[in-house]
Design an enzyme around this catalytic site. Structure first.
Site, mmCIF file in Angstrom:
data_model
loop_
_atom_site.group_PDB
_atom_site.id
_atom_site.type_symbol
_atom_site.label_atom_id
_atom_site.label_comp_id
_atom_site.label_asym_id
_atom_site.label_seq_id
_atom_site.Cartn_x
_atom_site.Cartn_y
_atom_site.Cartn_z
ATOM 1 C CE1 TYR A 86 42.546 99.167 -54.127
ATOM 2 C CE2 TYR A 86 42.761 99.338 -56.500
ATOM 3 C CZ TYR A 86 42.586 98.567 -55.374
ATOM 4 O OH TYR A 86 42.457 97.207 -55.499
ATOM 5 N N GLY A 244 52.310 95.703 -49.441
ATOM 6 C CA GLY A 244 53.675 96.194 -49.296
ATOM 7 C C GLY A 244 54.579 95.797 -50.447
ATOM 8 N N GLY A 245 54.116 94.893 -51.290
ATOM 9 C CA GLY A 245 54.917 94.463 -52.429
ATOM 10 C C GLY A 245 55.674 93.174 -52.129
ATOM 11 C CB THR A 247 58.947 92.214 -48.707
ATOM 12 O OG1 THR A 247 57.916 91.397 -48.138
ATOM 13 C CG2 THR A 247 58.353 93.585 -49.034
#
Length: 320
Positions: A86, A244-245, A247
């Site tokens: 990460y 990407g979250g 969306t």
């Protein structure tokens, strides 16, 4: 059958920022011999703004990231999920955790990391670590970055359905040597869990799971609970958006339940996760202090039986 707490006949309001909800509101679970609050913190989004785990990510402001970590602990979070892979240019989640919380770490803080995936210095993905030597190198890198003499929990992350015996056995040897306290597995099949359990105790499973995401795992989730294994879903909010979250447009069902509770859709997704059994742990991640507080607040939401029935139908799809 979905495990649920006692139904609350009236929606639970989300507390105002003046009265933040502590992470303890969601209850606790014991990972091996380590007691954690069921709402934790995932550090994947911490090193960058925007999409995680990509090359040329935009580094997050260091002071902001450190402030989020400290606020999480102030709100009672004592379970942080991280990994050496990460990172973004200039930022590493492990280094941020060490700087924000180390020297010394809080006595009750449990840090779970994972090994297997590899990224080169540019952030590009490389071949997974598969040999005992490569896995030991990753464990030692996590120890160095976190400034620890042992790791609380190490998850072996897998891609594919082949045997994990050699890799998990290598981690079991490091556990016996005192470098690791407890072992978990990530992105695995039920058969791979059985294979791992024949080698050493498994305290947690980290798999992708959430409302409408992999409903075929319902039996697997239940099996973990029956065996006292924590199930720690990732992308429980982002779903198909992954790193990407979130969306995609939110479903009408989640929006309706959120409105009834005065909550956000993300909070309902976290609350649903926790309602799937006492062994379910949530690790939502963010670099935004307001989102952090909202994620922790979700641990106090009590979904009704009607809410859970609506969300179960959405989760299982039209054939349910």
């Amino acid at each position: 059958m979905t495990a649920t707490p006692t139904a609350n006949p009236t929606p639970t309001p989300i507390p105002t920022p003046a009265a933040p909800v502590p992470a303890s509101a969601a209850g606790t679970w014991v990972l091996g011999d380590l007691t954690v609050h069921r709402v934790g913190f995932g550090a994947m989004r911490l090193p960058q703004r925007g999409e995680a785990l990509v090359e040329n990510a935009v580094p997050r402001d260091r002071a902001e990231a450190i402030a989020v970590l400290r606020k999480a602990v102030d709100l009672g979070v004592n379970h942080i999920d991280t990994a050496a892979f990460y990172f973004s240019p200039l930022r590493s989640s492990n280094e941020l955790i060490s700087s924000a919380l180390g020297g010394p770490y809080p006595d009750d803080l449990v840090i779970a990391t994972k090994v297997g995936p590899c990224r080169d210095a540019s952030g590009a993905w490389a071949a997974h670590a598969r040999t005992p030597a490569a896995l030991r190198g990753q464990v030692e890198e996590n120890l160095r970055q976190l400034g620890r003499d042992h790791l609380d929990v190490v998850n072996l992350r897998i891609v594919g359905t082949d045997s994990i015996a050699e890799r998990f056995g290598a981690l079991a040897e490091l556990r016996d040597a005192g470098l690791i306290r407890h072992l978990g597995v990530s992105n695995i099949t039920p058969e791979q869990l059985t294979e791992a359990q024949a080698i050493a105790p498994v305290v947690c499973v980290q798999n992708m799971y959430g409302i409408g995401v992999r409903p075929e795992y319902e039996d697997f989730v239940r099996r973990c609970g029956e065996q006292g294994i924590a199930f720690v879903p990732f992308y429980a909010i982002a779903a198909a958006g992954r790193q990407g979250g979130a969306t995609a447009p939110e479903s009408p069902e989640v929006l309706a339940v959120a409105e009834a509770h005065g909550a956000s859709p993300a909070q309902i997704r976290i609350a649903w996760t926790l309602h799937q059994g006492p062994h379910m742990l949530a690790i939502p991640g963010t670099g935004d202090p307001a989102h952090l507080a909202a994620n922790i607040d979700a641990g106090a939401i009590r979904l009704t039986d009607e809410d859970l029935a609506v969300l179960a139908r959405l989760h299982r799809g039209p054939a349910a």
